[in-house]
Write an enzyme that holds these catalytic residues in place. Structure first.
Site, mmCIF file in Angstrom:
data_model
loop_
_atom_site.group_PDB
_atom_site.id
_atom_site.type_symbol
_atom_site.label_atom_id
_atom_site.label_comp_id
_atom_site.label_asym_id
_atom_site.label_seq_id
_atom_site.Cartn_x
_atom_site.Cartn_y
_atom_site.Cartn_z
ATOM 1 N N GLY A 6 0.784 -1.239 0.000
ATOM 2 C CA GLY A 6 0.000 0.000 0.000
ATOM 3 C C GLY A 6 0.811 1.282 0.000
ATOM 4 O O GLY A 6 0.301 2.334 -0.375
ATOM 5 N N ASP B 284 -5.626 -0.522 -1.860
ATOM 6 C CA ASP B 284 -6.418 -1.425 -2.692
ATOM 7 C C ASP B 284 -7.747 -1.813 -2.069
ATOM 8 O O ASP B 284 -7.956 -1.709 -0.862
ATOM 9 C CB ASP B 284 -5.645 -2.724 -2.909
ATOM 10 C CG ASP B 284 -5.559 -3.559 -1.620
ATOM 11 O OD1 ASP B 284 -5.119 -3.018 -0.601
ATOM 12 O OD2 ASP B 284 -5.951 -4.744 -1.637
ATOM 13 N N ARG C 266 -5.319 0.316 -6.835
ATOM 14 C CA ARG C 266 -4.106 0.962 -6.327
ATOM 15 C C ARG C 266 -3.649 2.096 -7.240
ATOM 16 O O ARG C 266 -3.049 3.062 -6.792
ATOM 17 C CB ARG C 266 -2.956 -0.058 -6.220
ATOM 18 C CG ARG C 266 -3.168 -1.112 -5.145
ATOM 19 C CD ARG C 266 -1.878 -1.895 -4.951
ATOM 20 N NE ARG C 266 -2.070 -3.156 -4.247
ATOM 21 C CZ ARG C 266 -2.133 -3.296 -2.923
ATOM 22 N NH1 ARG C 266 -2.050 -2.237 -2.152
ATOM 23 N NH2 ARG C 266 -2.302 -4.476 -2.370
ATOM 24 N N ASP D 244 -4.358 2.334 10.687
ATOM 25 C CA ASP D 244 -5.756 2.175 11.047
ATOM 26 C C ASP D 244 -5.838 1.732 12.508
ATOM 27 O O ASP D 244 -5.758 2.550 13.411
ATOM 28 C CB ASP D 244 -6.333 1.137 10.076
ATOM 29 C CG ASP D 244 -7.833 1.059 10.096
ATOM 30 O OD1 ASP D 244 -8.473 2.108 10.217
ATOM 31 O OD2 ASP D 244 -8.368 -0.059 9.982
ATOM 32 N N GLU E 50 4.270 4.065 5.573
ATOM 33 C CA GLU E 50 3.011 3.321 5.431
ATOM 34 C C GLU E 50 2.010 4.144 4.618
ATOM 35 O O GLU E 50 2.089 5.371 4.593
ATOM 36 C CB GLU E 50 2.423 3.101 6.831
ATOM 37 C CG GLU E 50 2.124 1.702 7.286
ATOM 38 C CD GLU E 50 1.427 0.732 6.366
ATOM 39 O OE1 GLU E 50 1.133 1.061 5.199
ATOM 40 O OE2 GLU E 50 1.172 -0.385 6.827
ATOM 41 N N PHE F 215 -13.531 3.436 4.496
ATOM 42 C CA PHE F 215 -12.616 2.600 3.721
ATOM 43 C C PHE F 215 -12.196 3.366 2.469
ATOM 44 O O PHE F 215 -13.040 3.866 1.724
ATOM 45 C CB PHE F 215 -13.278 1.275 3.342
ATOM 46 C CG PHE F 215 -12.312 0.329 2.695
ATOM 47 C CD1 PHE F 215 -11.431 -0.420 3.465
ATOM 48 C CD2 PHE F 215 -12.259 0.209 1.311
ATOM 49 C CE1 PHE F 215 -10.506 -1.269 2.872
ATOM 50 C CE2 PHE F 215 -11.339 -0.644 0.711
ATOM 51 C CZ PHE F 215 -10.461 -1.387 1.497
ATOM 52 N N VAL F 216 -10.903 3.474 2.267
ATOM 53 C CA VAL F 216 -10.412 4.257 1.138
ATOM 54 C C VAL F 216 -9.566 3.412 0.185
ATOM 55 O O VAL F 216 -8.968 2.406 0.586
ATOM 56 C CB VAL F 216 -9.579 5.468 1.612
ATOM 57 C CG1 VAL F 216 -10.435 6.445 2.404
ATOM 58 C CG2 VAL F 216 -8.381 5.021 2.447
#
Ligand code: 5GP
Ligand code: MG
Length: 181
Positions: A49, A164, A170, A108, A104, A157-158
């Site tokens: 990510g 992804d 992505r 979360d 990162e 949620f993104v």
């Protein structure tokens, strides 16, 4: 060949445009370059990510440093309930005696980074800090010190810009809230 369906645009709500992301990254790159000037720095991207972020961030830096990658995965699908994490691809470089900055895409619950911090600390880095593009403070289970951050976001949620949904999205040139089907 079967035609690929384009993005379901109605599932995506743009939160940050590429322009906003780049502006923020420019600031972060300057700050990190100032803070680590003259130090032996290793930037560690957490796969997968963080990849777009790491590449754009490091392009904005004006000091020499090394880049390495680490990949972790959760044993359980309910990552946030167990916190059991393992390394699936380890670093290639030694970080002993080095100043280490973990990069990162999103923090979360903090479980992944909590594990990574504990693991990397045993390798005796000179310093160990965290840089994340997105931060979801509301979801935190494990306290992790975020030293550099791009944006705070609520508990949504993104996807996009490296993040992804089931390994897709992505490559989106923006960060968007995604309504999972
Ligand atoms: P944590 O261990 O802090 O709960 O989770 C960190 C990891 O969960 C991130 O590296 C990312 O892979 C994934 N993650 C958490 N929230 C999101 C999100 O909103 N969107 C995406 N695409 N991944 C997320
Ligand atoms: Mg992921």
């Amino acid at each position: 060949m079967k035609e690929q369906k384009p993005y379901e645009e109605n599932q995506l709500k743009i939160l940050f445009t590429l322009e906003q992301i780049e502006e923020k990254i420019c600031e972060l790159g300057k700050r990190i370059s100032d803070d680590y000037a003259g130090l032996d720095l290793v930037m560690i991207g957490v796969l997968r990510g963080s990849t777009y972020f790491l590449v754009d961030l490091t392009r904005r830096m004006r000091i020499p440093f090394a880049i390495d990658f680490i990949s972790i995965s959760h044993y359980s699908e309910q990552a946030d309930s167990t916190g059991v994490v393992r390394i699936t691809k380890d670093l290639d470089l030694s970080i002993s005696g080095k100043h280490v900055l973990i990069v990162e895409g999103i923090v979360d619950t903090g479980l992944s980074l909590g594990y990574l911090l504990r693991n990397l600390k045993t390798r005796n880095p000179e310093s160990l800090k965290i840089c994340t593009l997105l931060n979801v403070e509301a979801r935190r289970i494990v306290e992790v010190p975020v030293d550099y951050k791009g944006f705070d976001i609520p508990n949504i949620f993104v996807v996009g810009y490296g993040l992804d949904y089931n390994e897709k999205y992505r490559n989106l040139q923006f960060i968007a809230e995604f309504n999972r089907p």
